[in-house]
Each structure stands twice: as C-alpha cells, then as structure tokens.
Design a protein around this motif. Structure first.
Motif, PDB file in Angstrom:
ATOM      1  N   UNK A 141      52.118-114.942  -1.890  1.00 46.96           N
ATOM      2  CA  UNK A 141      52.708-113.609  -1.982  1.00 46.96           C
ATOM      3  C   UNK A 141      52.499-113.065  -3.385  1.00 46.96           C
ATOM      4  N   UNK A 142      52.453-111.730  -3.488  1.00 42.77           N
ATOM      5  CA  UNK A 142      52.344-111.090  -4.796  1.00 42.77           C
ATOM      6  C   UNK A 142      53.227-109.862  -4.838  1.00 42.77           C
ATOM      7  N   UNK A 143      53.761-109.598  -6.006  1.00 42.94           N
ATOM      8  CA  UNK A 143      54.553-108.396  -6.218  1.00 42.94           C
ATOM      9  C   UNK A 143      53.644-107.187  -6.386  1.00 42.94           C
ATOM     10  N   UNK A 144      54.198-105.996  -6.159  1.00 40.53           N
ATOM     11  CA  UNK A 144      53.461-104.777  -6.480  1.00 40.53           C
ATOM     12  C   UNK A 144      53.213-104.714  -7.983  1.00 40.53           C
ATOM     13  N   UNK A 145      52.184-103.960  -8.364  1.00 40.43           N
ATOM     14  CA  UNK A 145      51.893-103.787  -9.787  1.00 40.43           C
ATOM     15  C   UNK A 145      52.122-102.342 -10.207  1.00 40.43           C
ATOM     16  N   UNK A 146      52.436-102.190 -11.465  1.00 40.34           N
ATOM     17  CA  UNK A 146      52.624-100.878 -12.078  1.00 40.34           C
ATOM     18  C   UNK A 146      52.025-100.943 -13.476  1.00 40.34           C
ATOM     19  N   UNK A 206      49.278-102.371 -14.264  1.00 41.07           N
ATOM     20  CA  UNK A 206      48.757-103.732 -14.377  1.00 41.07           C
ATOM     21  C   UNK A 206      49.826-104.752 -14.750  1.00 41.07           C
ATOM     22  N   UNK A 207      51.090-104.438 -14.451  1.00 47.26           N
ATOM     23  CA  UNK A 207      52.202-105.366 -14.642  1.00 47.26           C
ATOM     24  C   UNK A 207      52.916-105.551 -13.307  1.00 47.26           C
ATOM     25  N   UNK A 208      53.265-106.783 -12.977  1.00 49.50           N
ATOM     26  CA  UNK A 208      54.042-107.023 -11.768  1.00 49.50           C
ATOM     27  C   UNK A 208      55.379-106.294 -11.885  1.00 49.50           C
ATOM     28  N   UNK A 209      55.816-105.710 -10.788  1.00 47.07           N
ATOM     29  CA  UNK A 209      57.019-104.888 -10.818  1.00 47.07           C
ATOM     30  C   UNK A 209      58.264-105.774 -10.725  1.00 47.07           C
ATOM     31  N   UNK A 210      58.679-106.300 -11.870  1.00 52.14           N
ATOM     32  CA  UNK A 210      59.854-107.161 -11.924  1.00 52.14           C
ATOM     33  C   UNK A 210      61.150-106.380 -11.735  1.00 52.14           C
ATOM     34  N   UNK A 225      54.392-124.159   2.036  1.00 57.49           N
ATOM     35  CA  UNK A 225      54.336-123.767   0.626  1.00 57.49           C
ATOM     36  C   UNK A 225      54.377-122.256   0.476  1.00 57.49           C
ATOM     37  N   UNK A 226      55.140-121.799  -0.508  1.00 58.21           N
ATOM     38  CA  UNK A 226      55.179-120.394  -0.900  1.00 58.21           C
ATOM     39  C   UNK A 226      54.789-120.300  -2.371  1.00 58.21           C
ATOM     40  N   UNK A 227      53.751-119.505  -2.646  1.00 51.79           N
ATOM     41  CA  UNK A 227      53.283-119.319  -4.018  1.00 51.79           C
ATOM     42  C   UNK A 227      53.513-117.873  -4.449  1.00 51.79           C
ATOM     43  N   UNK A 228      53.971-117.696  -5.686  1.00 47.35           N
ATOM     44  CA  UNK A 228      54.149-116.355  -6.251  1.00 47.35           C
ATOM     45  C   UNK A 228      53.733-116.389  -7.714  1.00 47.35           C
ATOM     46  N   UNK A 229      52.754-115.560  -8.107  1.00 47.26           N
ATOM     47  CA  UNK A 229      52.309-115.555  -9.503  1.00 47.26           C
ATOM     48  C   UNK A 229      53.180-114.682 -10.407  1.00 47.26           C
ATOM     49  N   UNK A 230      53.243-115.069 -11.664  1.00 45.70           N
ATOM     50  CA  UNK A 230      53.880-114.298 -12.732  1.00 45.70           C
ATOM     51  C   UNK A 230      52.847-114.117 -13.840  1.00 45.70           C
ATOM     52  N   UNK A 231      53.114-113.218 -14.769  1.00 45.76           N
ATOM     53  CA  UNK A 231      52.215-113.088 -15.921  1.00 45.76           C
ATOM     54  C   UNK A 231      52.346-114.321 -16.812  1.00 45.76           C
ATOM     55  N   UNK A 232      53.568-114.673 -17.122  1.00 46.40           N
ATOM     56  CA  UNK A 232      53.870-115.884 -17.891  1.00 46.40           C
ATOM     57  C   UNK A 232      55.131-116.464 -17.245  1.00 46.40           C
ATOM     58  N   UNK A 283      65.018-104.721 -16.987  1.00 46.20           N
ATOM     59  CA  UNK A 283      64.354-105.845 -17.637  1.00 46.20           C
ATOM     60  C   UNK A 283      63.737-105.403 -18.957  1.00 46.20           C
ATOM     61  N   UNK A 284      63.457-106.385 -19.789  1.00 46.53           N
ATOM     62  CA  UNK A 284      62.850-106.118 -21.101  1.00 46.53           C
ATOM     63  C   UNK A 284      61.332-106.070 -20.944  1.00 46.53           C
ATOM     64  N   UNK A 285      60.864-104.900 -20.516  1.00 45.80           N
ATOM     65  CA  UNK A 285      59.426-104.749 -20.249  1.00 45.80           C
ATOM     66  C   UNK A 285      58.575-104.974 -21.484  1.00 45.80           C
ATOM     67  N   UNK A 286      59.092-104.619 -22.633  1.00 43.24           N
ATOM     68  CA  UNK A 286      58.334-104.817 -23.863  1.00 43.24           C
ATOM     69  C   UNK A 286      58.050-106.278 -24.113  1.00 43.24           C
ATOM     70  N   UNK A 287      59.062-107.137 -23.846  1.00 39.97           N
ATOM     71  CA  UNK A 287      58.866-108.578 -24.026  1.00 39.97           C
ATOM     72  C   UNK A 287      57.833-109.106 -23.050  1.00 39.97           C
ATOM     73  N   UNK A 288      57.837-108.582 -21.821  1.00 38.83           N
ATOM     74  CA  UNK A 288      56.888-109.036 -20.814  1.00 38.83           C
ATOM     75  C   UNK A 288      55.479-108.583 -21.156  1.00 38.83           C
ATOM     76  N   UNK A 289      55.360-107.351 -21.595  1.00 40.27           N
ATOM     77  CA  UNK A 289      54.031-106.805 -21.883  1.00 40.27           C
ATOM     78  C   UNK A 289      53.424-107.417 -23.132  1.00 40.27           C
ATOM     79  N   UNK A 290      54.262-107.657 -24.136  1.00 40.14           N
ATOM     80  CA  UNK A 290      53.728-108.079 -25.425  1.00 40.14           C
ATOM     81  C   UNK A 290      53.850-109.571 -25.695  1.00 40.14           C
TER      82      UNK A 290
END
Length: 315
Positions: A35-40, A42-46, A281-288, A307-314
């Motif tokens: 499974x994958x989350x939507x992106x916004x 180029x970031x997963x929509x947390x 098995x269920x797999x889900x990717x994250x950026x980190x 969420x702290x998008x700046x921390x996720x992006x940078x």
C-alpha cells in the motif's frame, strides 16, 4: 452465523492505495500486499494518515464494550479520545529506539480490519499487563472465518506483528524473529483469550459463537494465521522528477523493492520451519521510516493538529 463487524471506521481507509498484491504458496497460500499513501508535492500525505488514525484511536485502544458505551454520547467520546491518546507511549528522545514504534501497531490494526476483513479481539494496548509493559504478547489478535470445501466454518485467529524500520530487510528479519518467539515462548496471549475474551464482546450472540471455538471443550476447529505489517524507508528519491513523474515512478520503484524480498520471506518461512502457517504481509513505505513514525506519534501524543512538514521535508 452472526455477522462480525469491524471496530474501526471504513470511511477514510481510502488514503491507502493498494498498488500490488502477490500470492505465493509454500504449503499454505501467503500474500504480500503493498500500500502507498497519496502524495502532495512529492511527499506522502501524512496529514491524511494522522487524521484517519485520530478518528480511530479510541477504536484501537479500547474494547468493544467501552466503544459501545461511548458511541452515542459526544461528551464521553471526546473524553475517551483524550484518554486513548494518553495510553500511547511518550516519545522522549531521538535516542529512544522505540520512539514512534506504536504507529506500526495501529496501522497493523487498521489493515487487518479494513483489508483482510479480520475484526479485532485484542489490541497491543489491551495485551499489556502494566502501564509500561509493551513486551509480552503479540502486537494484536484479530479473527476471521474461512469455509472448507464441505461448508464447515473454521475460525482463524490472526496473530499480528508490526515492525517499522528504515531498512526493509531489518523489518522482515525482526518480524520473523517475533513470530518465532510467539510460537516457541509466548503463552500470554493465549492466557488472555482464556480469561478476558468475554469481556471484549458486547454482543451476546457473537460472544457465544467465539466461545465455541476458543473456550469450550471440545472446541470447534480453529487455526492460527499471521498478519504482519512492515513500514520501511523508500529507496527512490526522484529529485529531478515533476510531481506527475514522481507519482508514477515511486509506485513502480516500491513494487520492485518489495517484490525483491519475496524469496527472502520464503527463506525465513523455511528456516523457522513454519510453512504450516499462513502469512499475510502488509507493506507501507515512508520517506524516512524511523523519523516519520516518531513525528506522527509525537503529533498525536502532544495534541498537535498538524504534522511538522518542515522536519519531514528537510530531515
């Protein structure tokens, strides 16, 4: 037979896009689902993930009886949400190897209910025996029924294990180690089924049906299957992609990344001599994965609406 209902809300589960499902047989039929989350941008929509988890947090933490009590009482629902959040572990430091690890247990619960169609019996929070006891037991127990060729209903107890690691190989390795521990050492979950099962269920008919499979002597036939959630960090960066290019390529790259581990999973099943069990098995990717799980759980426990998008992006 009664129709057993999920405890979680189906509305909102569409934030997870199933992009691949692979079946493979060793002895039993096993499945790998990605499974994958939507992106916004180029970031997963947390943010969507955060909101869906928040709407289900009382359903994850509390049993059916408790949730039935608060269902039609707004004041009780609001208090119960705060109470449920207080049951989550605090994220204390970056050095805490468990920081945010509870996210995997919550996601496991949602995938087993909403995709596998296996309602919850116990969550990880309910399996602990003390306020800091998150060691004993599996990460959740769910159930479903399968029908044999001659029409008999067999209860499947779905034992859940969840791992979120940066490295996909580490997550799979840790999951199988936990499965092995469950099969060779754990009696905690089985004792809970014997002593607390009836307290979980608010519907008398449902309780009596499950009792026939779990508590009665002689019992109706049941079997154990495993539901495993793996969160991991994506390899693909796509820095020079447009948003549209990224959306296509990140799906293809993740499918390749997960499929490449099918042989490794079969190897683990044979290594532990557990081919007599069914694995989902269920797999889900994250950026980190390690960083992002901490950020999401920290936002929940702190009551932050975003969420702290700046921390996720940078980060």
């Amino acid at each position: 037979m009664a129709e057993f209902k999920n405890t979680s809300f189906s509305e909102g589960f569409g934030i997870f896009n199933k992009v691949s499902e692979i079946e493979f047989d060793i002895v039993n039929q096993n499945k790998l689902r990605l499974f994958m989350l939507n992106t916004e941008n180029k970031l997963f929509n947390y943010d969507e993930l955060y909101q869906y988890i928040l709407s289900n947090i009382t359903r994850y933490v509390f049993d059916r009886r408790k949730n039935t009590e608060i269902e039609n009482d707004p004041a009780k629902r609001n208090f119960a949400t705060l109470d449920a959040i207080s049951h989550l572990r605090d994220v204390t430091s970056d050095k805490d190897k468990g920081a945010g690890g509870e996210l995997g247990e919550i996601l496991l619960y949602l995938f087993l209910e909403q995709d596998m169609g296996a309602p919850k019996l116990f969550s990880k929070v309910e399996l602990k025996t003390g306020p800091r006891d998150y060691v004993k037991g599996s990460d959740g127990i769910h159930f479903k029924f399968r029908e044999t060729a001659d029409g008999r209903k067999i209860l499947q107890l779905v034992i859940g294990e969840a791992k979120i690691q940066n490295d996909l190989d580490d997550g799979i390795k840790a999951a199988f180690a936990s499965v092995n521990t469950y099969l060779t050492e754990n009696v905690h979950d089985r004792n809970l089924l014997d002593t607390h099962l009836m307290n979980q269920l608010s519907d008398e008919e449902e309780a009596n049906i499950l009792k026939e499979y779990i508590l009665s002597v002689p019992r109706k036939k049941k079997e154990t299957v495993f539901g495993i959630f793996i969160g991991y960090s994506i390899d693909y960066k796509g820095d020079t992609d447009t948003s549209d290019e990224y959306d296509k390529k990140v799906i293809a790259e993740n499918i390749n990344q997960v499929i490449s581990y099918k042989a490794k999973i079969i190897e683990y099943i044979n290594h532990y001599n557990i081919s007599n069990y069914e694995f989902n098995f269920y797999f889900l990717p994250f950026h980190n994965a390690m960083r992002d799980r901490k950020t999401i759980i920290e936002s929940l426990t702190s009551g932050s609406p975003h969420l702290k998008w700046g921390d996720i992006k940078n980060g």
